[in-house]
Every structure is written in structure tokens, then in C-alpha cells.
Design an enzyme around this catalytic site. Structure first.
Site, PDB file in Angstrom:
ATOM      1  N   ASP A 220       0.852  -1.203   0.000  1.00  0.00           N
ATOM      2  CA  ASP A 220       0.000   0.000   0.000  1.00  0.00           C
ATOM      3  C   ASP A 220       0.886   1.251   0.000  1.00  0.00           C
ATOM      4  OD1 ASP A 220       0.263  -1.211   2.941  1.00  0.00           O
ATOM      5  OD2 ASP A 220       0.416   0.951   3.046  1.00  0.00           O
ATOM      6  N   ASP A 222       0.572   3.684   2.271  1.00  0.00           N
ATOM      7  CA  ASP A 222       0.413   4.299   3.587  1.00  0.00           C
ATOM      8  C   ASP A 222      -0.550   5.489   3.477  1.00  0.00           C
ATOM      9  OD1 ASP A 222       1.094   3.928   6.330  1.00  0.00           O
ATOM     10  OD2 ASP A 222       2.292   5.749   6.261  1.00  0.00           O
TER      11      ASP A 222
HETATM   12  N1  LIG Z   1       1.144   1.218   5.803  1.00  0.00           N
HETATM   13  C1  LIG Z   1       1.686   0.373   6.663  1.00  0.00           C
HETATM   14  N2  LIG Z   1       2.131   0.781   7.870  1.00  0.00           N
HETATM   15  C2  LIG Z   1       2.712  -0.080   8.731  1.00  0.00           C
HETATM   16  N3  LIG Z   1       2.855  -1.394   8.471  1.00  0.00           N
HETATM   17  C3  LIG Z   1       2.423  -1.847   7.288  1.00  0.00           C
HETATM   18  N4  LIG Z   1       2.431  -3.077   6.768  1.00  0.00           N
HETATM   19  C4  LIG Z   1       1.882  -3.001   5.553  1.00  0.00           C
HETATM   20  N5  LIG Z   1       1.493  -1.746   5.273  1.00  0.00           N
HETATM   21  C5  LIG Z   1       1.822  -1.004   6.347  1.00  0.00           C
END
Ligand SMILES: Nc1ncnc2[nH]cnc12
Ligand SMILES: CSC[C@H]1O[C@H](OP(=O)(O)O)[C@H](O)[C@@H]1O
Length: 305
Positions: A220, A222
Site C-alpha cells: 500500500d 500508507d
Molecule cells: N502502511 C503500513 N504501515 C505499517 N505497516 C504496514 N504493513 C503493511 N502496510 C503497512
């Protein structure tokens, strides 16, 4: 080759709960002075007959949250089996446009944003003080070796998965994801990836004189992108399965060679002996209980009587 020798340990993260593309041999569950590992450890055999150990960081059914992972038990249990190199996998958020979900990265740096709630040292609670070198938190010889092998494996079968190198992973506490402000701040700090599991795992591997490298699999973006939704678990789940399939392919492709490299020793030479001058000289009477505990992880320096 001694096929009984387990020199390589694999830690699977979110989505990667087994290596069922390898041949399962048996499960073991050694008790350590820090309790039991997150999951029983599967011993799997590779095409050459060599064996590797696999453990699921969050348990086989993902019941352990990142802050509660028993990392000291995980690392010491692997070491007790003879493991010298740990290849860890982790699902990460991307803090950079060019690191798209579905791509892989091998980080070389970490920014610690855990909050002190995780036991992060084998020496914690003992009468022995030690300061491990951690300027390069991953084993650089191992990282450089991995880059070529993983890049080749990712190009196989038209997978076309990109590998990013020399990246910095922010390890946050969780379990909630970051705010938009935090996500933007981590980018300004030089963070490229974000997860909740690189620490204390990497620190403990260093204290145990084990070579440790991380394959980060992006799921992703974030929460830093101004016009995109902030990350949700549902967003992460979209790529988790295909990333885990690719991770299993990478593992099956490189583990035989990694075992061989570990057997030859050179790949691991940076870590072996690295704690010798990290332990503060102990004057007077040593606490026998502590010495016994530490001999489990560093028998060279702590002779148990
Ligand atoms: N955005 C994110 N923040 C922290 N850990 C993750 N693991 C996968 N995506 C994450
Ligand atoms: C499921 S999203 C957050 C979760 O995923 C990552 O786990 P792992 O590193 O074990 O693959 C991240 O670190 C968080 O624990």
C-alpha cells in the site's frame, strides 16, 4: 553436505504463514529462556536435501499483534537449531511513489519508531550490559548477496516484480496505522518503507551474532498521498496473497544457494564474533542465572556451568 544442519531460518510475516512449496519434514518447538516462539518451527527440505527452518512471526493463524511478537524467543529458538542466517519477510507500506504495491525491496537502514514496549535486548533484565554495533542494522554482505539472487528470481516466469535496493524502513509501533502527518514526516526523514516488525527482530539477530536481512513486500501507499485514501487493512489484503506467492517463489529459488553460502561461511563473517567487544567487562561475581540464560544465545562468551 550435512542435510541435518539447519543453517538458514526464514521468518514469514503477514500473509506468509508457511512455505508449502518446500518439502515439509517435521515441526519442532524448542523452549528458550524467553519462552516459546510465535509458532512451532517447520523444518523443510530443499531439492539438495539441505534443511531450512520456517517460523510464522504472527503465529500460524495470525493471532499475535506486532507489539506482542515474542522476538527474543523467535531469534533464540532459531539459533538453538543451528541457524546462522535469517531471511525475514515483511509486508510494508510504501512512502515513495516509485515503490508501487506489489513491488519488493531489500532495505539497508531502519528508523526506530517503536515505543519501548517491546523487549529489545537479550541482556534486558540481566546483570550484563552490552552495546551491539547497529549502524548497519542489516547484514550488508548478506544484503548484497541477496539483491542479485532475488532480482533474478523476481524476473522468473514473467513475474516482472521490481526490486528496490538501499531503502530505509521506518518501524512503527502500531497496531493502528500512521496518521497522514506522521506519514509525511517519515518521508521528510528519509523513510522509504514502513512496517511494524523490523524491530526488535534485527537488533536481536545482531545480539545473537546471526546474519539478518529483510525482504520487504509493498502492499500500500500508507497515508501520505494527498488525494488518495489513507491505508486500511482491506487495502493491504488486496496484495498480501500475491506478494506471499511471490515470496514463496523467491524462497524456493534462492534457499539452496543461501544454505551453501552459509555453509561456506564467508557470507556470515561480519556477524560472527561481533559481540565480543560489545559486552561490558564484568568484574566480580557474575550472576549465575543470567550467565546460564545468556549462554543459550551466546555460548562462546557465557559458559554455563
Ligand atoms: N502502511 C503500513 N504501515 C505499517 N505497516 C504496514 N504493513 C503493511 N502496510 C503497512
Ligand atoms: C497487516 S498490515 C500491518 C502488519 O503487516 C506487517 O506485518 P509483517 O511485517 O509481519 O509482514 C506489518 O509489519 C504489520 O505488523
Amino acid at each position: 553436505m550435512d542435510s541435518e544442519n539447519v543453517l538458514v531460518g526464514v521468518i514469514g510475516g503477514s500473509g506468509l504463514y508457511h512455505l508449502d512449496n518446500l518439502t515439509f519434514v517435521k515441526q519442532v518447538n524448542p523452549e528458550t529462556p524467553w519462552g516459546f516462539a510465535s509458532s512451532p518451527i517447520s523444518i523443510c527440505s530443499l531439492p539438495s536435501g539441505a534443511r531450512v527452518a520456517f517460523l510464522a512471526r504472527h503465529g500460524p493463524h495470525h493471532t499475535i499483534s506486532p507489539s506482542a511478537v515474542p522476538s527474543r524467543a523467535n531469534i533464540s529458538a532459531l539459533k538453538s537449531l543451528g541457524v546462522r542466517a535469517i531471511l525475514a519477510f515483511s509486508a510494508v507500506g510504501s512512502l515513495r511513489e516509485e515503490i508501487a504495491p506489489g513491488s519488493f525491496a531489500i532495505p539497508t537502514q531502519i528508523i526506530d519508531r517503536t515505543k519501548g514496549v517491546r523487549p529489545a535486548s537479550f541482556f534486558e533484565g540481566t546483570s550484563v550490559v552490552a552495546h551491539a554495533q547497529f549502524g548497519d542494522p542489516f547484514s550488508m554482505k548478506f544484503v548484497r548477496w541477496l539483491e542479485g539472487k532475488v532480482e533474478k528470481a523476481l524476473a522468473d516466469e514473467g513475474r516482472g516484480v521490481v526490486l528496490h535496493k538501499d531503502k530505509c524502513v521506518v518501524c512503527m509501533e502500531g497496531p493502528q496505522f500512521s496518521t497522514r502527518a506522521e506519514s509525511i514526516m517519515y518521508r521528510a526523514w528519509g523513510g522509504d518503507l514502513i512496517n511494524m516488525s523490523a524491530l526488535p527482530e534485527a537488533k536481536l539477530a545482531r545480539e545473537a551474532e546471526l546474519s539478518y536481512a529483510l525482504i520487504a513486500t509493498a502492499t500500500d501507499y500508507d497515508s501520505w498521498r494527498p488525494h488518495s485514501e489513507a491505508v486500511t487493512a482491506a487495502e493491504v489484503f488486496k496484495t498480501l496473497q500475491s506478494n506471499a506467492d511471490t515470496s514463496r517463489h523467491v524462497a524456493a529459488t534462492i534457499l539452496d544457494e543461501l544454505h551453501l553460502a552459509a555453509l561456506q561461511g564467508d557470507l556470515l563473517s561480519e556477524e560472527v564474533g561481533s559481540m565480543r567487544f560489545s559486552i561490558m567487562p564484568m568484574k566480580g561475581e557474575q550472576n549465575a542465572e543470567d550467565i546460564k540464560k545468556l549462554s543459550f544465545i551466546l555460548p562462546k562468551y557465557f559458559a554455563s556451568t
